[in-house]
Design an enzyme around this catalytic site. Structure first.
Site, mmCIF file in Angstrom:
data_model
loop_
_atom_site.group_PDB
_atom_site.id
_atom_site.type_symbol
_atom_site.label_atom_id
_atom_site.label_comp_id
_atom_site.label_asym_id
_atom_site.label_seq_id
_atom_site.Cartn_x
_atom_site.Cartn_y
_atom_site.Cartn_z
ATOM 1 N N ASP A 158 62.679 -7.845 17.749
ATOM 2 C CA ASP A 158 62.771 -8.363 19.106
ATOM 3 C C ASP A 158 64.011 -7.856 19.833
ATOM 4 O O ASP A 158 64.149 -8.071 21.039
ATOM 5 C CB ASP A 158 62.791 -9.897 19.070
ATOM 6 C CG ASP A 158 61.566 -10.460 18.370
ATOM 7 O OD1 ASP A 158 60.493 -9.855 18.509
ATOM 8 O OD2 ASP A 158 61.680 -11.498 17.682
ATOM 9 N N ASP A 213 52.605 -8.214 17.264
ATOM 10 C CA ASP A 213 53.321 -9.482 17.188
ATOM 11 C C ASP A 213 52.404 -10.660 17.505
ATOM 12 O O ASP A 213 52.414 -11.681 16.805
ATOM 13 C CB ASP A 213 54.506 -9.450 18.161
ATOM 14 C CG ASP A 213 55.692 -10.247 17.652
ATOM 15 O OD1 ASP A 213 55.720 -10.556 16.446
ATOM 16 O OD2 ASP A 213 56.595 -10.556 18.438
#
Length: 600
Positions: free
Chosen positions: A423, A361
């Site tokens: 997420d 990420d």
């Protein structure tokens, strides 16, 4: 020499990125408020892109001058011959974008009495720039308006309109973040609780009646280190492919989301539908695939409903007024289904997965802007949709909520706030592991509660970073340390780090007590999964011998017609019979949440 060249290249990219950020700061979004001179429909705001170095716009619409808009798009306004005979006295001309510079246009407009300038662009809006001396010379605002908005203005309000240019301040944090926070934390908490309870229930409830395909439990998939590596490589490859071939692959992702979300919605609603007291009739005997197992009619209706919801979203996915509600509902169902299906067997596996995706990420959000020609983050570009996309489609793998305030950023650039499914899923797998471990070691949900609270805190930190930096943030940068460190600290504080790390606290890994097997004529455990488990600390054999028969009725009692389709009774010792097996000590006090239907 090669090292010096490499360092010089890196410095050049850093300087270019700094100049790009500086240009982005100089460029600001504003609004043009349009009303009809004939007193027609209510006024409407349209997005404009302006450079505050030309002239500042007022922040309040009440302080902005309402001036007549002069449609002069037939001219490029690049030479004095393009000016009207009587000039633009107290007007805001609307001109086409041509080969001359913005300075030449705005200088001519200001010299003829204009109070502002709107340049219509059929291409991507770019900030109207110039040099410092030109900025000091010009005293009227200049902004770009999209060609599509110009057509909508004249179609809606006619040719005689008045406009006011203004740029309201952006709020530090939009209220829609509260909605996203509730959805994300709620999904992680419910999904982790459900996944942990169902997984432990499967360990305990070994004697279940097979009531057709719809009663079969979904098998969980244990994530191995090899699967983690393959998954990350696939994520990286897919993200890069989407960056370069977005218009070709976006429809593939939309199709996958429709199928996966329909499956997830069915999995979430099926336990509730099975509790309904009606429509239990079954499909007649047949030889068709799937239908030969005679599923219940209500489950078929549920499947049709889930497919219909997914298809409706797929057709109307670009309706910004309400399609986001369906997308969020389908996305939450998909996340719950994945949390129930995918299982991390040890805290070591949790740590490996979360750390690898943490690096993934961060790399694609913060590092890739230095590697791309445009200077944009690959992750943000793909998540929000490339600005030069011909399809103008958006990836559906996000929770999205429209901005609840009226601001240029909501109108122009990002009308929705987004949170990716990753997420939610990645920390949610750790929350599910913590809940399973809680139940097995009977720790009063301390791991589950602590990890869920840590996820919420990490999400709040993400929102704060988003408000301070005003750019897309890798949420896992904040979520992974919060959840991992909290789980590690709780295990260390309880002196259970060893069993928590290896998952050896689970019943199947504990030593077996030297209990004698139950006699063959002892009462058999209930076959239906809806029978409650007794919280008695006695061994299972004594518990079955002393406790009265369960009083709770199964959710789907077997009718006489159904009994006729199956074997009625089996003698002890027959191949289909089963006797109680000695189990570990964790079965001495089964958790109430492991009971069937507790979370269904």
């Amino acid at each position: 020499m090669a090292a010096v060249t490499a360092v010089a290249g890196v410095l050049a990219r850093l300087v270019a990125a700094f100049l790009l950020l500086a240009a982005q700061v100089a460029c600001e979004y504003g609004m043009v408020h349009v009303i009809s001179e004939a007193g027609g429909p209510k006024g409407k705001d349209y997005c404009i892109l302006y450079n505050p170095q030309w002239a500042h716009l007022p922040h309040d619409l009440g302080k902005a001058s309402l001036l007549q808009l002069r449609n002069w798009t037939a001219s490029l306004l690049c030479s004095p011959t393009d000016l009207p005979a009587h000039g633009f006295s107290n007007q805001i001309p609307l001109v086409a974008r041509g080969n001359c510079t913005f300075y030449e246009k705005v200088r001519l407009a200001q010299g003829s009495g204009a109070r502002g300038l709107l340049v219509v662009s059929k291409e991507k809006l770019v900030p109207p720039g110039g040099n410092k001396t030109q900025y000091d010379e010009i005293g009227i605002p200049v902004a770009l308006l999209s060609y599509k908005d110009m057509l909508d203005i004249f179609r809606r309000f006619g040719r005689a309109v008045r406009v006011a240019l203004y740029a309201p301040n952006e709020p530090v944090l939009d209220y829609n973040m509260v909605v996203i926070f509730i959805m994300a934390v709620g999904t992680v908490a419910i999904g982790g609780h459900w996944a942990g309870s169902r997984d432990v229930k499967k360990r305990y409830m070994k004697h279940k009646r097979d009531d057709g395909l719809e009663k079969q439990e979904d098998e969980a998939v244990d994530v191995t280190p090899v699967m983690t590596c393959v998954f990350v490589v696939m994520c990286c490859s897919m993200l890069v492919l989407l960056y370069y071939f977005y218009d070709h692959l976006v429809y593939v992702v939309i199709g996958i989301f429709c199928l996966a979300s329909a499956t997830g919605l069915y999995s979430c609603l099926a336990p509730f539908v099975r509790r309904l007291p009606f429509c239990k009739c079954r499909v007649p005997d047949n030889s068709l695939p799937y239908f030969h197992k005679r599923p219940q009619a209500r489950m078929l209706l549920l499947a049709l409903f889930c497919v219909a919801v997914s298809v409706v979203w797929g057709i109307f996915r670009n309706e910004d007024q309400w399609a986001w509600i369906l997308q969020d509902a389908l996305g939450i169902a998909f996340c719950l289904y994945m949390l129930k299906t995918i299982r991390l067997p040890t805290f070591k596996a949790c740590t490996l997965l979360l750390l690898v995706l943490f690096l993934y990420d961060v790399f694609f959000v913060f590092i890739t802007p230095f590697l791309t020609k445009s200077g944009n983050s690959i992750m943000v570009e793909v998540a929000t949709g490339p600005s030069d996309s011909a399809t103008h489609e958006k990836l559906p793998m996000v929770l999205k909520v429209p901005r609840l305030n009226s601001s240029p950023l909501a109108l122009c650039d990002r009308p929705f706030s987004l949170l990716g499914f990753g997420d939610i899923l990645v920390p949610g797998l750790l929350v599910a592991y913590c809940h399973r471990f809680d139940i097995q070691v009977q720790s009063s949900r301390v791991y589950f509660v602590a990890c869920t609270i840590a996820y919420g805190i990490g999400l709040l930190v993400t929102f704060m970073a988003l408000a301070l930096m005003q750019r897309g943030q890798p949420a896992l940068l904040y979520l992974v340390p919060c959840t991992l460190l909290t789980s590690f600290t709780v295990a260390l504080w309880r002196r259970e780090l060893g069993v928590f790390w290896t998952g050896s606290g689970f019943a199947k890994d504990l030593p077996q007590p030297p209990w004698a097997p139950a006699p063959a004529d002892s009462p058999q455990p209930p076959k239906d999964s809806d029978a409650p488990l007794s919280p008695s600390p006695q061994p299972p054999e004594e518990e079955l011998a002393k406790s009265p028969p369960p009083t709770e009725q199964p959710l789907e009692p077997v009718t006489s017609e159904e009994m006729g389709a199956t074997a009625t009774t089996q003698e002890p010792g027959s191949p289909g019979s089963s006797t109680p097996e000695p189990v570990g000590r964790d079965l001495a006090q089964p958790d109430p949440e492991a009971q069937p239907g507790a979370l269904a």
